[in-house]
Write an enzyme that holds these catalytic residues in place. Structure first.
Site, PDB file in Angstrom:
ATOM      1  N   TYR A 189      -4.445   3.792  10.660  1.00  0.00           N
ATOM      2  CA  TYR A 189      -5.014   4.671  10.059  1.00  0.00           C
ATOM      3  C   TYR A 189      -6.281   4.854   9.376  1.00  0.00           C
ATOM      4  CZ  TYR A 189       0.133   5.505   9.431  1.00  0.00           C
ATOM      5  OH  TYR A 189       1.116   5.018  10.252  1.00  0.00           O
TER       6      TYR A 189
ATOM      7  N   THR B  80      -9.826   7.863   8.877  1.00  0.00           N
ATOM      8  CA  THR B  80     -10.011   8.483   7.385  1.00  0.00           C
ATOM      9  C   THR B  80     -11.034   9.482   7.808  1.00  0.00           C
ATOM     10  OG1 THR B  80     -11.274   8.268   5.080  1.00  0.00           O
ATOM     11  CG2 THR B  80     -11.882   6.413   6.619  1.00  0.00           C
TER      12      THR B  80
ATOM     13  N   GLY C 274       1.265  -1.252   0.191  1.00  0.00           N
ATOM     14  CA  GLY C 274      -0.188   0.065  -0.047  1.00  0.00           C
ATOM     15  C   GLY C 274       0.835   1.476  -0.128  1.00  0.00           C
TER      16      GLY C 274
ATOM     17  N   THR D 283      -9.755  -0.354   0.623  1.00  0.00           N
ATOM     18  CA  THR D 283     -10.268   0.905   0.375  1.00  0.00           C
ATOM     19  C   THR D 283     -10.985   1.686  -0.837  1.00  0.00           C
ATOM     20  OG1 THR D 283      -7.843   0.937  -0.937  1.00  0.00           O
ATOM     21  CG2 THR D 283      -7.736   1.765   1.233  1.00  0.00           C
TER      22      THR D 283
ATOM     23  N   VAL E  28       1.107   3.999   1.846  1.00  0.00           N
ATOM     24  CA  VAL E  28       1.583   4.037   3.645  1.00  0.00           C
ATOM     25  C   VAL E  28       2.494   3.245   3.615  1.00  0.00           C
ATOM     26  CG1 VAL E  28       1.168   4.679   5.584  1.00  0.00           C
ATOM     27  CG2 VAL E  28      -0.313   5.889   4.235  1.00  0.00           C
TER      28      VAL E  28
ATOM     29  N   LYS F  22     -14.869   1.728   8.751  1.00  0.00           N
ATOM     30  CA  LYS F  22     -13.616   2.349   9.494  1.00  0.00           C
ATOM     31  C   LYS F  22     -14.422   2.874  10.133  1.00  0.00           C
ATOM     32  CE  LYS F  22      -9.886   3.322   7.175  1.00  0.00           C
ATOM     33  NZ  LYS F  22      -8.152   2.384   7.663  1.00  0.00           N
TER      34      LYS F  22
ATOM     35  N   TYR G 107     -17.724   2.473   2.953  1.00  0.00           N
ATOM     36  CA  TYR G 107     -16.126   2.218   3.221  1.00  0.00           C
ATOM     37  C   TYR G 107     -16.087   2.910   4.754  1.00  0.00           C
ATOM     38  CZ  TYR G 107     -11.479   4.288   3.129  1.00  0.00           C
ATOM     39  OH  TYR G 107     -10.271   5.236   3.733  1.00  0.00           O
TER      40      TYR G 107
ATOM     41  N   TRP H 100      -7.706  11.851   1.398  1.00  0.00           N
ATOM     42  CA  TRP H 100      -6.937  12.362   0.280  1.00  0.00           C
ATOM     43  C   TRP H 100      -5.380  11.912  -0.068  1.00  0.00           C
ATOM     44  CZ3 TRP H 100      -9.399  17.088  -2.031  1.00  0.00           C
ATOM     45  CH2 TRP H 100     -10.529  17.448  -2.059  1.00  0.00           C
TER      46      TRP H 100
ATOM     47  N   ALA I 167      -5.532  -1.607   5.187  1.00  0.00           N
ATOM     48  CA  ALA I 167      -7.107  -1.723   4.843  1.00  0.00           C
ATOM     49  C   ALA I 167      -7.898  -1.750   3.208  1.00  0.00           C
ATOM     50  CB  ALA I 167      -7.699   0.088   5.279  1.00  0.00           C
TER      51      ALA I 167
END
Length: 289
Positions: A98, A100, A10, A61, A12, A128, A124, A149, A59
């Site tokens: 993390y 969102t 991913g 996403t 990150v 989360k 989504y 973003w 995650a």
């Protein structure tokens, strides 16, 4: 220190792998070895590895696809992180997770703070938010870092999509009424590294939920315009951009119109701050200046 980093490819996670090498032994586990949708894998890996710190950078996403894959989205984004928090607490290891801006519905006129109650619009965001609640319910040492973003030079994201479409088409429509802070994955990783350093030096703030985005705000149209300008500076032809409202670009999942997150609490409690989004975009594209 042994750091278990969940998520291998991913945006990150890739940046964290570059940043955290000096913090100790980073043990990376992708979905083949630690699938957040498989509780038994989570428990086995954490118990076998016994890390000093766990970072969950994995995650589900796919925002629009989640509308038709609710069970999978909740398994990965909600149930899995809850089990991860249980195992981390049993070890006495902190968990960094993390989240969102999609946990909010975007109806607020000012930037969201950590005190605002989430009311997600789609599956989504709901998954989360459920993941945040599952981690909080365990009560162990944790940081939930909400960002927005996210983009980088890898994976699937707005930056790479715009770079491609701007060079393929003569004109391009981009929504102008959704506002937020484009946040480079490299900035997230760098700030996470600083947070870890503060924690290890006993200079960290309270555990809990914090907002972590680039400084400043812009619409998707404005961000696309900034990307187009960088292509022009490289002498590349770019499409003509047209600003449109969200109503003219329907998607399976509704997006929040206001994705602005107030990050002042993180700066106050943990003494960290991301750069402004234009500076981070330039660093992502061209390296440190």
């Amino acid at each position: 220190m042994n750091i278990l980093l969940i998520g291998a490819n991913g945006q990150v996670s890739r940046e964290l792998q570059l940043r955290l090498a000096g913090q100790g032994q980073v043990i990376v586990r992708g979905s083949q070895q630690l699938d957040l949708a498989r509780p038994e894998q989570i428990r086995q890996q954490v118990r076998d590895l016994r890390p000093d710190l766990i970072i969950n950078a994995a995650a589900y996403t796919a925002v629009d696809q989640a509308e038709s894959e609710r069970d999978l989205a909740f398994a990965i984004n909600a149930t899995g992180p809850g089990i991860l928090a249980e195992e981390a607490a049993a070890l006495g290891a902190p968990l960094i997770h993390y989240s969102t801006d999609y946990v909010f519905d975007g109806s607020k006129e000012t930037a969201y703070t950590e005190a605002d109650t989430p009311t997600p619009l789609g599956v989504y965001g709901q998954s989360k938010w459920a993941g945040e609640q599952a981690i909080q319910a365990v009560g162990g040492a944790h940081l939930i870092l909400r960002t927005s973003w996210v983009y980088s030079l890898h994976g699937r994201n707005f930056l790479l999509t715009m770079q491609r479409l701007l060079q393929e088409r003569e004109s391009l429509n981009v929504v102008v009424d959704q506002v937020g802070a484009p946040t480079w994955a490299g900035s997230i990783a760098q700030t996470t590294e600083q947070i870890i350093q503060h924690w290890r030096n006993d200079q960290g703030g309270p555990w809990g939920t914090y907002h972590l985005t680039a400084q400043g705000e812009i619409s998707w149209f404005g961000f696309a315009s900034a990307i187009a300008e960088q292509l022009r500076l490289q002498g590349k032809p770019v499409a003509q951009l047209q600003a449109i409202p969200s109503s003219e670009y329907p998607t399976p999942a509704r997006r929040p119109l206001n994705s602005r997150l107030d990050c002042s609490r993180l700066q106050k409690e943990w003494f960290v701050q991301l750069p402004d989004w234009p500076s981070a975009l330039l660093e992502c594209l061209h390296g440190p200046r």
